[in-house]
Design a protein around this motif. Structure first.
Motif, short mmCIF file in Angstrom:
data_model
loop_
_atom_site.label_atom_id
_atom_site.label_comp_id
_atom_site.label_asym_id
_atom_site.label_seq_id
_atom_site.Cartn_x
_atom_site.Cartn_y
_atom_site.Cartn_z
N LEU A 124 61.65 -79.11 108.27
CA LEU A 124 60.94 -78.63 109.46
C LEU A 124 61.83 -78.67 110.70
O LEU A 124 62.64 -79.58 110.88
CB LEU A 124 59.71 -79.49 109.74
CG LEU A 124 58.44 -79.23 108.95
CD1 LEU A 124 57.41 -80.31 109.29
CD2 LEU A 124 57.87 -77.84 109.22
N LYS A 125 61.63 -77.69 111.56
CA LYS A 125 62.24 -77.74 112.88
C LYS A 125 61.56 -78.84 113.71
O LYS A 125 60.47 -79.31 113.38
CB LYS A 125 62.06 -76.40 113.59
CG LYS A 125 62.83 -75.23 112.98
CD LYS A 125 62.52 -73.96 113.74
CE LYS A 125 63.29 -72.77 113.20
NZ LYS A 125 64.73 -72.84 113.50
N GLU A 126 62.19 -79.21 114.80
CA GLU A 126 61.55 -80.12 115.75
C GLU A 126 60.24 -79.51 116.22
O GLU A 126 60.16 -78.31 116.51
CB GLU A 126 62.50 -80.32 116.93
CG GLU A 126 62.04 -81.34 117.94
CD GLU A 126 63.09 -81.52 119.03
OE1 GLU A 126 62.79 -81.13 120.17
OE2 GLU A 126 64.18 -82.04 118.74
N ASP A 127 59.19 -80.31 116.25
CA ASP A 127 57.83 -79.86 116.58
C ASP A 127 57.21 -78.99 115.49
O ASP A 127 56.16 -78.37 115.72
CB ASP A 127 57.77 -79.11 117.93
CG ASP A 127 57.99 -80.03 119.12
OD1 ASP A 127 57.54 -81.19 119.05
OD2 ASP A 127 58.61 -79.60 120.10
N GLY A 128 57.85 -78.92 114.32
CA GLY A 128 57.31 -78.13 113.22
C GLY A 128 56.04 -78.75 112.66
O GLY A 128 55.78 -79.94 112.81
N ILE A 129 55.24 -77.92 112.00
CA ILE A 129 53.92 -78.31 111.51
C ILE A 129 53.91 -78.31 109.98
O ILE A 129 54.34 -77.35 109.34
CB ILE A 129 52.84 -77.34 112.02
CG1 ILE A 129 52.85 -77.26 113.54
CG2 ILE A 129 51.46 -77.76 111.49
CD1 ILE A 129 52.56 -78.56 114.25
N LEU A 130 53.38 -79.41 109.42
CA LEU A 130 53.17 -79.50 107.98
C LEU A 130 51.68 -79.56 107.69
O LEU A 130 50.97 -80.38 108.27
CB LEU A 130 53.85 -80.75 107.40
CG LEU A 130 53.46 -81.13 105.96
CD1 LEU A 130 53.91 -80.06 104.97
CD2 LEU A 130 54.04 -82.50 105.59
N TYR A 131 51.22 -78.68 106.80
CA TYR A 131 49.89 -78.80 106.22
C TYR A 131 50.06 -79.22 104.76
O TYR A 131 50.86 -78.64 104.04
CB TYR A 131 49.13 -77.47 106.26
CG TYR A 131 47.91 -77.47 105.34
CD1 TYR A 131 46.68 -77.92 105.80
CD2 TYR A 131 48.01 -77.05 104.02
CE1 TYR A 131 45.58 -77.97 104.95
CE2 TYR A 131 46.91 -77.09 103.16
CZ TYR A 131 45.70 -77.55 103.64
OH TYR A 131 44.62 -77.59 102.79
N PHE A 132 49.28 -80.22 104.34
CA PHE A 132 49.22 -80.51 102.92
C PHE A 132 47.81 -80.94 102.55
O PHE A 132 47.03 -81.38 103.39
CB PHE A 132 50.26 -81.56 102.50
CG PHE A 132 50.00 -82.97 102.96
CD1 PHE A 132 49.23 -83.84 102.21
CD2 PHE A 132 50.56 -83.45 104.15
CE1 PHE A 132 49.02 -85.15 102.60
CE2 PHE A 132 50.35 -84.75 104.56
CZ PHE A 132 49.58 -85.61 103.80
N SER A 133 47.49 -80.77 101.27
CA SER A 133 46.19 -81.20 100.77
C SER A 133 46.40 -82.01 99.50
O SER A 133 47.27 -81.72 98.69
CB SER A 133 45.29 -79.99 100.48
OG SER A 133 45.88 -79.11 99.54
N VAL A 134 45.59 -83.06 99.38
CA VAL A 134 45.59 -83.91 98.19
C VAL A 134 44.15 -84.15 97.77
O VAL A 134 43.24 -84.19 98.59
CB VAL A 134 46.31 -85.25 98.43
CG1 VAL A 134 47.82 -85.05 98.56
CG2 VAL A 134 45.76 -85.98 99.64
N ARG A 135 43.97 -84.32 96.49
CA ARG A 135 42.63 -84.52 95.97
C ARG A 135 42.12 -85.93 96.27
O ARG A 135 42.86 -86.90 96.16
CB ARG A 135 42.62 -84.28 94.46
CG ARG A 135 41.22 -84.08 93.86
CD ARG A 135 41.30 -84.01 92.36
NE ARG A 135 42.22 -83.01 91.87
CZ ARG A 135 41.85 -81.90 91.24
NH1 ARG A 135 40.58 -81.64 91.03
NH2 ARG A 135 42.77 -81.06 90.80
N LYS A 136 40.87 -86.01 96.67
CA LYS A 136 40.23 -87.30 96.93
C LYS A 136 39.76 -87.89 95.60
O LYS A 136 39.08 -87.21 94.83
CB LYS A 136 39.03 -87.10 97.86
CG LYS A 136 38.29 -88.36 98.25
CD LYS A 136 37.16 -88.02 99.21
CE LYS A 136 36.44 -89.28 99.69
NZ LYS A 136 35.66 -89.94 98.63
N GLY A 137 40.15 -89.13 95.33
CA GLY A 137 39.74 -89.72 94.06
C GLY A 137 40.61 -90.90 93.69
O GLY A 137 41.31 -91.47 94.54
#
Length: 200
Positions: A124-137
Motif C-alpha cells: 500500500l501507498k502511504e494513507d492507502g486503504i485495505l479492505y479484508f473480510s474474515v469469517r466469524k466463527g
C-alpha cells in the motif's frame, strides 16, 4: 490438497457460484476512502467479479489470484490479464492506493498471517486503504479440501493490535450472500498510517 489445489480443481463451480454475488455495499464503503482513478489490487480476485465493479467505478485494477485456473476464468470474465501470484509471494512496495482482499485472509493460519499482512501493508501507498473480510466463527483446520481459520472479535482485535502503522477505520458484520451458507463475516477497513503519524 491445499486451498490453491482446491480452487484449481473446482474453479468452474466456484466461479459459477460466486460471479453474480453483489458486494456493492462493502465495495462502496471501500471506495469512499479512495482517490479518483485509484490504483487498486484485487487480492484473490476469484471470478473477477469485484475487479469489474471497481473498474466501472474508475479504478485502475490489478487482478491477482493464487489459483491458475481461477486466473483463466477471471481473465475471460474481465477481458484483461490476471496476475497469477500467491499472496505470500508478493513483493510490491508502495504501489496501491487500495487493496481489496475479500474472503482471502481466512485461508492463512495464525502463525502465517503476520507475514502476509506485512506484505499487504508494504504494497500500500502511504494513507492507502485495505479492505479484508474474515469469517466469524471458531474453525481452525481443513474443511472440504480447504484450510480455514475463523475469527471471533477477540482474535480479530488481537490481529489488528499486532499490526504497526495502521488506523482501523471501520469494522462491521454481514451475512453470507450465498443461499446455502448461514455464515457471518467481519468486514474491516484500515488505513496505512503516514510517516508523520508513525513518528508521532
Amino acid at each position: 490438497m491445499d486451498s490453491i489445489d482446491y480452487y484449481n480443481r473446482y474453479a468452474v463451480p466456484y466461479y459459477e457460484k460466486t460471479v453474480e454475488l453483489s458486494m456493492e455495499e462493502q465495495l462502496q464503503r471501500f471506495l469512499e476512502y479512495l482517490p479518483e482513478n485509484a490504483d487498486v489490487l484485487d487480492l484473490g480476485c476469484g471470478s473477477g467479479r469485484d475487479t469489474v465493479f471497481l473498474e466501472e467505478e474508475g479504478c485502475v485494477v490489478t487482478a491477482m489470484d493464487g489459483s491458475e485456473q481461477m486466473c483463466k476464468l477471471a481473465s475471460i470474465h474481465t477481458g484483461r490479464e490476471v496476475l497469477h501470484l500467491k499472496v505470500e509471494d508478493m513483493e510490491f512496495d508502495d504501489v496501491f492506493h487500495g487493496i481489496w482482499a475479500c474472503a482471502v485472509l481466512g485461508h492463512f493460519p495464525p502463525e502465517e498471517i503476520q507475514g502476509v499482512m506485512k506484505k499487504i501493508l508494504r504494497a500500500l501507498k502511504e494513507d492507502g486503504i485495505l479492505y479484508f473480510s474474515v469469517r466469524k466463527g471458531d474453525r481452525n483446520g481443513r474443511f472440504n479440501g480447504r484450510y480455514f481459520y475463523d475469527y471471533d472479535r477477540e482474535a480479530l482485535n488481537h490481529l489488528l493490535d499486532s499490526l504497526s502503522g495502521i488506523k482501523v477505520l471501520d469494522i462491521w458484520k454481514t451475512s453470507d450472500l450465498r443461499e446455502d451458507q448461514s455464515s457471518r463475516w467481519y468486514n474491516v477497513l484500515i488505513r496505512k498510517a503516514s510517516e508523520e503519524e508513525e513518528e508521532w
